[in-house]
Design an enzyme around this catalytic site. Structure first.
Site, mmCIF file in Angstrom:
data_model
loop_
_atom_site.group_PDB
_atom_site.id
_atom_site.type_symbol
_atom_site.label_atom_id
_atom_site.label_comp_id
_atom_site.label_asym_id
_atom_site.label_seq_id
_atom_site.Cartn_x
_atom_site.Cartn_y
_atom_site.Cartn_z
ATOM 1 N N SER A 140 0.877 -1.310 0.048
ATOM 2 C CA SER A 140 -0.096 0.030 -0.109
ATOM 3 C C SER A 140 0.801 1.214 -0.042
ATOM 4 C CB SER A 140 -0.795 0.000 1.334
ATOM 5 O OG SER A 140 -1.626 1.037 1.257
ATOM 6 N N TYR A 153 -1.651 -0.750 10.679
ATOM 7 C CA TYR A 153 -1.935 -1.377 9.237
ATOM 8 C C TYR A 153 -0.829 -0.932 8.597
ATOM 9 C CZ TYR A 153 -3.925 -1.235 4.432
ATOM 10 O OH TYR A 153 -4.132 -1.400 3.254
HETATM 11 N N1 LIG Z 1 -8.794 -0.225 -1.307
HETATM 12 C C1 LIG Z 1 -7.527 0.644 -1.049
HETATM 13 O O1 LIG Z 1 -7.627 1.672 -0.906
HETATM 14 C C2 LIG Z 1 -6.374 -0.226 -0.750
HETATM 15 C C3 LIG Z 1 -5.111 0.745 -0.720
HETATM 16 C C4 LIG Z 1 -3.899 -0.065 -0.830
HETATM 17 C C5 LIG Z 1 -3.648 -1.493 -0.411
HETATM 18 N N2 LIG Z 1 -4.813 -2.161 -0.521
HETATM 19 C C6 LIG Z 1 -4.785 -3.645 -0.352
HETATM 20 O O2 LIG Z 1 -5.401 -4.053 -1.369
HETATM 21 C C7 LIG Z 1 -5.727 -5.515 -0.912
HETATM 22 C C8 LIG Z 1 -7.310 -5.892 -1.307
HETATM 23 O O3 LIG Z 1 -8.095 -4.909 -0.728
HETATM 24 P P1 LIG Z 1 -9.511 -4.420 -1.247
HETATM 25 O O4 LIG Z 1 -9.114 -2.870 -1.170
HETATM 26 O O5 LIG Z 1 -9.740 -4.964 -2.551
HETATM 27 O O6 LIG Z 1 -10.429 -4.625 -0.112
HETATM 28 P P2 LIG Z 1 -11.739 -5.541 -0.100
HETATM 29 O O7 LIG Z 1 -12.654 -5.278 -1.095
HETATM 30 O O8 LIG Z 1 -12.156 -5.402 1.292
HETATM 31 O O9 LIG Z 1 -10.996 -6.939 -0.238
HETATM 32 C C9 LIG Z 1 -10.445 -7.804 0.594
HETATM 33 C C10 LIG Z 1 -10.296 -9.293 0.502
HETATM 34 O O10 LIG Z 1 -9.560 -9.753 1.448
HETATM 35 C C11 LIG Z 1 -10.169 -11.015 1.791
HETATM 36 N N3 LIG Z 1 -10.066 -11.648 2.937
HETATM 37 C C12 LIG Z 1 -9.879 -11.068 4.070
HETATM 38 N N4 LIG Z 1 -9.491 -11.734 5.065
HETATM 39 C C13 LIG Z 1 -9.208 -12.831 4.594
HETATM 40 C C14 LIG Z 1 -8.978 -14.301 5.008
HETATM 41 N N5 LIG Z 1 -8.555 -14.309 6.451
HETATM 42 N N6 LIG Z 1 -8.759 -15.100 4.261
HETATM 43 C C15 LIG Z 1 -8.763 -15.013 2.843
HETATM 44 N N7 LIG Z 1 -9.181 -13.938 2.323
HETATM 45 C C16 LIG Z 1 -9.308 -12.818 3.144
HETATM 46 C C17 LIG Z 1 -11.737 -10.778 1.442
HETATM 47 O O11 LIG Z 1 -12.459 -11.945 1.268
HETATM 48 P P3 LIG Z 1 -13.271 -12.769 2.276
HETATM 49 O O12 LIG Z 1 -13.695 -11.747 3.340
HETATM 50 O O13 LIG Z 1 -14.372 -13.400 1.313
HETATM 51 O O14 LIG Z 1 -12.682 -13.780 2.784
HETATM 52 C C18 LIG Z 1 -11.609 -9.649 0.490
HETATM 53 O O15 LIG Z 1 -11.810 -10.322 -0.828
HETATM 54 C C19 LIG Z 1 -5.678 -5.497 0.709
HETATM 55 O O16 LIG Z 1 -4.466 -6.435 0.871
HETATM 56 C C20 LIG Z 1 -5.456 -4.037 0.988
HETATM 57 O O17 LIG Z 1 -4.573 -3.970 2.252
HETATM 58 C C21 LIG Z 1 -6.210 -1.540 -0.717
#
Ligand SMILES: NC(=O)c1ccc[n+]([C@@H]2O[C@H](COP(=O)([O-])OP(=O)(O)OC[C@H]3O[C@@H](n4cnc5c(N)ncnc54)[C@H](OP(=O)(O)O)[C@@H]3O)[C@@H](O)[C@H]2O)c1
Length: 244
Positions: A140, A153
């Site tokens: 991130s 985080y």
């Molecule tokens: N959105 C942003 O602004 C942003 C910015 C920088 C980095 N990121 C990173 O991008 C990545 C994806 O996030 P996103 O933004 O797409 O958020 P999201 O829509 O909330 O997706 C998170 C995903 O992680 C999965 N997950 C959570 N806990 C889990 C577990 N114990 N086992 C397996 N899967 C798990 C969830 O699936 P289930 O709940 O179905 O298991 C979901 O598919 C993360 O690592 C986040 O830190 C996001």
């Protein structure tokens, strides 16, 4: 067994993981979808197949090293190889440290750090045997800078960058194994739904910017994986234009 290249994507049930699965399927990869919410994985598999792509899913909790190993084995059985692992699953329950949300700290360490380590452990022996592969770990912008509320985080995302860079340097130079860090800024996904600290939520209200879409990150991942084998895109740092 299919002849396709295989990509495993964790956190494929929403946001960046879901968009990445669609992007890689559209680029011809067989995608192995992993997350805990099965119904979402079923829907995504159907959607990818309706578009002419190839997908399987395995319900997986990334905090279990055994489940991650089974996921890798399931992908291997389908196509005989694992070309890509996108360690994307993560959560972001931001909070001020004096709120002492220990359960949330534990969850972030377990999913954001240990989940990535277990993913690496599941595929690295297979990729070393193949002498090829690509591991992409989602960090991130918060893995580059800390803000009030992001201490834990950010700690997990700094760790992802350190682990990724160490792994990259340790790869046997004769192996075509690549490691890429993916560091997005604000992306419109469900990620902020896990925030329970009202002070953090209040601080978000004054922010206004057009966020990235999950597809913007998926496109960047598509770019990294399709480079010639002598090119390792070490890190993709990608922000909304208006993000400081
Ligand atoms: N959105 C942003 O602004 C942003 C910015 C920088 C980095 N990121 C990173 O991008 C990545 C994806 O996030 P996103 O933004 O797409 O958020 P999201 O829509 O909330 O997706 C998170 C995903 O992680 C999965 N997950 C959570 N806990 C889990 C577990 N114990 N086992 C397996 N899967 C798990 C969830 O699936 P289930 O709940 O179905 O298991 C979901 O598919 C993360 O690592 C986040 O830190 C996001």
């Amino acid at each position: 067994m299919t002849e396709k290249n295989t990509a495993i994507i964790t956190g494929a049930s929403s946001g960046i993981g879901q968009a990445t699965a669609k992007e890689l399927a559209a680029r011809g990869y067989h995608v192995m979808l992993a997350a805990r919410r099965e119904e979402r994985l079923v829907d995504l598999k159907k959607e990818i197949e309706a578009e002419g792509g190839s997908a399987d899913y395995k319900v997986t909790d990334v905090t279990s090293a055994d489940e991650m190993k089974s996921l890798a084995q399931a992908a291997l059985e389908k196509t005989g190889k694992i070309d890509i692992l996108v360690n994307n699953a993560g959560l972001m329950p931001l909070s001020y440290m004096n709120k002492l949300k220990l359960d949330e700290w534990d969850q972030m360490v377990d999913v954001n750090i240990k989940g990535v380590l277990y993913g690496i452990a599941a595929v690295l022996p297979i990729m070393e045997e193949q002498k090829s592969g690509h591991i992409l770990n989602v960090s991130s912008v918060a893995g580059h800078q800390v803000m009030k509320g992001s201490a834990v985080y950010s700690g997990t995302k700094y760790a992802v960058r350190a682990i990724s860079d160490g792994l990259r340097q340790e790869i046997d130079p004769s192996h075509e194994i690549r490691v890429t860090i993916v560091s997005p800024g604000a992306v419109a996904t469900e990620l902020t739904d896990t925030i329970t600290d009202d002070d953090v939520l209040d601080s978000f209200k004054s922010m206004s910017m057009e966020p990235l879409q999950a597809e913007d990150i998926a496109n960047a991942i598509g770019y990294a994986v399709e480079q010639p084998s002598h090119v390792d895109v070490n890190e993709i740092l990608i922000r909304p234009r208006q993000q400081p």
